[in-house]
Design a protein around this motif. Structure first.
Motif, PDB file in Angstrom:
ATOM      1  N   LEU A 160     -10.920  24.341  -5.341  1.00 19.84           N
ATOM      2  CA  LEU A 160      -9.665  24.635  -6.049  1.00 19.84           C
ATOM      3  C   LEU A 160      -9.361  26.135  -6.060  1.00 19.84           C
ATOM      4  O   LEU A 160      -8.338  26.575  -5.540  1.00 19.84           O
ATOM      5  CB  LEU A 160      -9.739  24.092  -7.483  1.00 19.84           C
ATOM      6  CG  LEU A 160      -9.894  22.568  -7.569  1.00 19.84           C
ATOM      7  CD1 LEU A 160     -10.009  22.113  -9.015  1.00 19.84           C
ATOM      8  CD2 LEU A 160      -8.703  21.853  -6.919  1.00 19.84           C
ATOM      9  N   ILE A 161     -10.280  26.933  -6.633  1.00 24.94           N
ATOM     10  CA  ILE A 161      -9.942  28.349  -6.855  1.00 24.94           C
ATOM     11  C   ILE A 161      -9.922  29.137  -5.538  1.00 24.94           C
ATOM     12  O   ILE A 161      -9.103  30.029  -5.358  1.00 24.94           O
ATOM     13  CB  ILE A 161     -10.917  28.973  -7.880  1.00 24.94           C
ATOM     14  CG1 ILE A 161     -10.749  28.248  -9.217  1.00 24.94           C
ATOM     15  CG2 ILE A 161     -10.677  30.461  -8.035  1.00 24.94           C
ATOM     16  CD1 ILE A 161     -11.591  28.776 -10.355  1.00 24.94           C
ATOM     17  N   GLU A 162     -10.817  28.794  -4.617  1.00 23.29           N
ATOM     18  CA  GLU A 162     -10.830  29.525  -3.334  1.00 23.29           C
ATOM     19  C   GLU A 162      -9.785  28.949  -2.376  1.00 23.29           C
ATOM     20  O   GLU A 162      -8.920  29.660  -1.888  1.00 23.29           O
ATOM     21  CB  GLU A 162     -12.213  29.406  -2.664  1.00 23.29           C
ATOM     22  CG  GLU A 162     -13.330  30.043  -3.431  1.00 23.29           C
ATOM     23  CD  GLU A 162     -13.764  31.424  -2.894  1.00 23.29           C
ATOM     24  OE1 GLU A 162     -14.701  31.961  -3.462  1.00 23.29           O
ATOM     25  OE2 GLU A 162     -13.154  31.939  -1.933  1.00 23.29           O
ATOM     26  N   LYS A 163      -9.892  27.621  -2.128  1.00 25.24           N
ATOM     27  CA  LYS A 163      -9.058  27.060  -1.052  1.00 25.24           C
ATOM     28  C   LYS A 163      -7.604  26.851  -1.469  1.00 25.24           C
ATOM     29  O   LYS A 163      -6.729  26.832  -0.628  1.00 25.24           O
ATOM     30  CB  LYS A 163      -9.663  25.736  -0.579  1.00 25.24           C
ATOM     31  CG  LYS A 163     -11.011  25.941   0.094  1.00 25.24           C
ATOM     32  CD  LYS A 163     -11.491  24.702   0.793  1.00 25.24           C
ATOM     33  CE  LYS A 163     -12.923  24.910   1.264  1.00 25.24           C
ATOM     34  NZ  LYS A 163     -13.726  23.708   1.206  1.00 25.24           N
ATOM     35  N   ARG A 164      -7.360  26.632  -2.761  1.00 25.41           N
ATOM     36  CA  ARG A 164      -5.965  26.470  -3.198  1.00 25.41           C
ATOM     37  C   ARG A 164      -5.574  27.668  -4.063  1.00 25.41           C
ATOM     38  O   ARG A 164      -4.982  27.514  -5.140  1.00 25.41           O
ATOM     39  CB  ARG A 164      -5.819  25.166  -3.976  1.00 25.41           C
ATOM     40  CG  ARG A 164      -6.207  23.948  -3.149  1.00 25.41           C
ATOM     41  CD  ARG A 164      -5.973  22.659  -3.919  1.00 25.41           C
ATOM     42  NE  ARG A 164      -6.652  21.552  -3.276  1.00 25.41           N
ATOM     43  CZ  ARG A 164      -6.729  20.324  -3.783  1.00 25.41           C
ATOM     44  NH1 ARG A 164      -6.154  20.037  -4.931  1.00 25.41           N
ATOM     45  NH2 ARG A 164      -7.379  19.375  -3.126  1.00 25.41           N
ATOM     46  N   ALA A 165      -5.933  28.846  -3.559  1.00 26.75           N
ATOM     47  CA  ALA A 165      -5.761  30.076  -4.347  1.00 26.75           C
ATOM     48  C   ALA A 165      -4.314  30.264  -4.818  1.00 26.75           C
ATOM     49  O   ALA A 165      -4.080  30.801  -5.901  1.00 26.75           O
ATOM     50  CB  ALA A 165      -6.208  31.273  -3.521  1.00 26.75           C
ATOM     51  N   HIS A 166      -3.324  29.813  -4.020  1.00 28.27           N
ATOM     52  CA  HIS A 166      -1.931  30.037  -4.409  1.00 28.27           C
ATOM     53  C   HIS A 166      -1.587  29.311  -5.709  1.00 28.27           C
ATOM     54  O   HIS A 166      -0.644  29.677  -6.405  1.00 28.27           O
ATOM     55  CB  HIS A 166      -0.995  29.607  -3.276  1.00 28.27           C
ATOM     56  CG  HIS A 166      -1.131  28.167  -2.892  1.00 28.27           C
ATOM     57  ND1 HIS A 166      -2.259  27.677  -2.261  1.00 28.27           N
ATOM     58  CD2 HIS A 166      -0.305  27.115  -3.071  1.00 28.27           C
ATOM     59  CE1 HIS A 166      -2.106  26.370  -2.060  1.00 28.27           C
ATOM     60  NE2 HIS A 166      -0.938  26.016  -2.536  1.00 28.27           N
ATOM     61  N   LYS A 167      -2.373  28.269  -6.062  1.00 28.21           N
ATOM     62  CA  LYS A 167      -2.079  27.546  -7.313  1.00 28.21           C
ATOM     63  C   LYS A 167      -2.970  27.996  -8.464  1.00 28.21           C
ATOM     64  O   LYS A 167      -2.686  27.705  -9.615  1.00 28.21           O
ATOM     65  CB  LYS A 167      -2.337  26.045  -7.110  1.00 28.21           C
ATOM     66  CG  LYS A 167      -1.368  25.359  -6.191  1.00 28.21           C
ATOM     67  CD  LYS A 167      -1.639  23.859  -6.184  1.00 28.21           C
ATOM     68  CE  LYS A 167      -0.702  23.174  -5.221  1.00 28.21           C
ATOM     69  NZ  LYS A 167      -1.007  21.758  -5.046  1.00 28.21           N
ATOM     70  N   TYR A 168      -4.089  28.644  -8.139  1.00 27.81           N
ATOM     71  CA  TYR A 168      -5.125  28.867  -9.164  1.00 27.81           C
ATOM     72  C   TYR A 168      -5.433  30.340  -9.433  1.00 27.81           C
ATOM     73  O   TYR A 168      -6.491  30.645  -9.957  1.00 27.81           O
ATOM     74  CB  TYR A 168      -6.421  28.139  -8.750  1.00 27.81           C
ATOM     75  CG  TYR A 168      -6.316  26.641  -8.866  1.00 27.81           C
ATOM     76  CD1 TYR A 168      -6.701  25.993 -10.031  1.00 27.81           C
ATOM     77  CD2 TYR A 168      -5.809  25.881  -7.816  1.00 27.81           C
ATOM     78  CE1 TYR A 168      -6.595  24.615 -10.149  1.00 27.81           C
ATOM     79  CE2 TYR A 168      -5.686  24.507  -7.924  1.00 27.81           C
ATOM     80  CZ  TYR A 168      -6.086  23.883  -9.092  1.00 27.81           C
ATOM     81  OH  TYR A 168      -5.970  22.525  -9.205  1.00 27.81           O
ATOM     82  N   SER A 169      -4.541  31.257  -9.055  1.00 25.58           N
ATOM     83  CA  SER A 169      -4.890  32.672  -9.206  1.00 25.58           C
ATOM     84  C   SER A 169      -4.266  33.345 -10.421  1.00 25.58           C
ATOM     85  O   SER A 169      -4.398  34.544 -10.604  1.00 25.58           O
ATOM     86  CB  SER A 169      -4.512  33.440  -7.931  1.00 25.58           C
ATOM     87  OG  SER A 169      -5.315  32.986  -6.869  1.00 25.58           O
TER      88      SER A 169
END
Ligand code: HEM
Length: 436
Positions: A21-30
């Motif tokens: 989540l935080i690394e690969k979907r960074a655009h949603k989780y940053s």
């Protein structure tokens, strides 16, 4: 997932989920959650750490990079080595003051890099102030601690309400604390005596596309973020290391034997020696695993709805990467409760290296990690090389920790006794480095 009063908190307990989540979907989780008390009322959301994800945050990270990039941190080796020597000289005189001395050392490294202020009474004052500010922040930034974080409309409560008074006092304290060293650098720049530092460097070459007052304000906030984010974490890690050595004499002896064999008795360790000291590095990794400085990571906030496996994660959910769960994951061979550096040298094991999770994840990974790794290494290796850390006379080591977002040992006692030849090596060593 916990829900209540319109707030949702999702705790991620596995490295796999955190990376997915935080690394690969960074655009949603940053993004970060908006903390009403610490963020809006005290002003924490002006710092790099708590700034919402976006253009301003990106610009601030770029400014930080000028002082913290892997290439730039090499410039600080001799300053950090000098501060490690000063710490150990202080330990020769007043070993019982080790907590204060480590505190000053962690602070001096950051003050030197951020403001270029050398070892003077002013430096000591800025470190004590910074430590007070860091404590205030740590206390106030636990999500949900204040009612106004759960019920944001309470931020409009009258000024006599206790949390409003507390916020006002903290805001004033914080502004004053950041303002003093910043003005110190500006004064020194005017007189042509400012030493190289993040602030001096940035103010000397302002960009043309940002108004100068706006740029100066940015530099002021970025400089303030350095101490806030880097001080308590470095301090907590080094104090946990000393505690671990007092509790685990066999591991300490093994690390000292490695230093003695690789470096010999004529000189002190340097940061360049780090790759030749695998056991010392394993001790440091084990310290970071045993007592992670930020055990629940720093919270994130989702920008959009998301689906992960069978889970639906709505927009505006607070995400906590629970690195404590990674640190204490069950292992058949090595008890997670025990202090066993060997777990990181065992090729038959696939235990995640703390350096890959202790500093956070994705786009908001800690920008100070290269500096921090060097600081912790040189402070730990110099102590190992020159002192034996032993339990106190009554053999009782208080293992209690201050809990905020960070985790720092509460005052504890241990005996710090010079090893043979330590005094001579410390006196002969780099007596003092420019900024130390
Ligand atoms: C052992 C020492 C340190 C540890 C364990 C540590 C850990 C962390 C962690 C877990 C985060 C959150 C990252 C995320 O959200 O995923 C963070 C962020 C941050 N750290 Fe560190 N840190 C350390 C030292 C430092 C130092 C020395 C500095 C600078 C002088 C620093 C500056 C920052 C800043 C500015 C952020 C905010 C980044 C952002 O939100 O974009 N840290 N750190």
């Amino acid at each position: 997932m916990f829900q209540g009063w319109g707030n949702r908190i999702l705790v991620l307990n596995s490295l796999q989920a955190i990376n997915d989540l935080i690394e690969k979907r960074a655009h949603k989780y940053s993004n970060r959650p908006n903390l009403v008390f610490a963020g809006e009322l005290i002003g924490l959301n002006q710092t790099v750490t708590w700034l919402p994800y976006g253009e301003r945050w990106r610009a601030y990270r770029k400014l930080l990079h000028t002082a913290l990039s892997p290439v730039q941190v090499k410039e600080y080796h001799s300053m950090q080595e000098g501060i490690a020597v000063s710490l150990c000289k202080g330990l020769l005189d007043k070993p019982e003051d080790f907590m204060h001395l480590v505190r000053m050392s962690a602070g001096r490294i950051i003050i030197a890099i951020t403001y270029g202020i050398p070892d003077t009474p002013a430096q000591e004052e800025y470190i004590s102030d910074g430590a007070r500010a860091a404590e205030t922040f740590a206390r106030s930034s636990i999500p949900g601690k204040y009612l106004c974080d759960l019920l944001p409309f309470l931020k409009y409560a009258p000024s006599w309400v206790p949390f409003q008074r507390e916020a006002r006092e903290a805001r004033e304290l914080l502004m004053g604390i950041r303002r003093r060293p910043f003005e110190h650098v500006k004064r020194n720049m005017k007189s042509g005596i400012a030493l190289p530092s993040l602030v001096q460097n940035l103010l000397s070459s302002p960009p043309e596309d940002v108004p100068s007052s706006e740029f100066e304000h940015r530099v002021f906030l970025v400089a303030g973020s350095m101490f806030g984010a880097g001080f308590e974490t470095t301090l907590g890690t080094v104090l946990s290391f000393i505690m671990a050595m007092a509790l685990n004499h066999d591991k300490q002896t093994k690390a000292q034997a490695e230093i003695d064999a690789v470096i010999g008795g004529d000189r002190l360790p340097t940061i360049q020696d780090s790759p030749s000291l695998p056991y010392v590095n394993a001790v440091i990794k084990e310290t970071m695993r045993w007592q992670p400085a930020v055990p629940m990571g720093l919270p994130r906030h989702t920008f959009e709805d998301d689906v992960y496996g069978d889970y639906y994660i709505p927009k505006n959910t607070t995400i906590l990467p629970n690195v404590w769960a990674i640190a204490y994951e069950a292992n058949d061979k090595y008890d997670p409760e025990a202090f066993i550096p060997e777990r990181f040298l065992d090729d038959t094991q696939d235990i995640p290296d703390p350096l890959t999770w202790i500093f956070g994840f994705g786009r908001r990974v800690c920008p100070g990690r290269y500096l921090a790794e060097n600081s912790v290494f040189i402070l730990a290796a110099t102590i190992l090389s020159t002192f034996d850390v032993l339990p106190p006379e009554d053999d009782k080591i208080v293992q209690e920790f201050r809990q905020g977002i960070g985790r720092t040992p509460k005052p504890y006692k241990c005996r710090i006794v010079p090893r043979s030849g330590a005094k001579a090596r410390l006196i002969e060593s780099r007596a003092s480095n420019s900024n130390a």
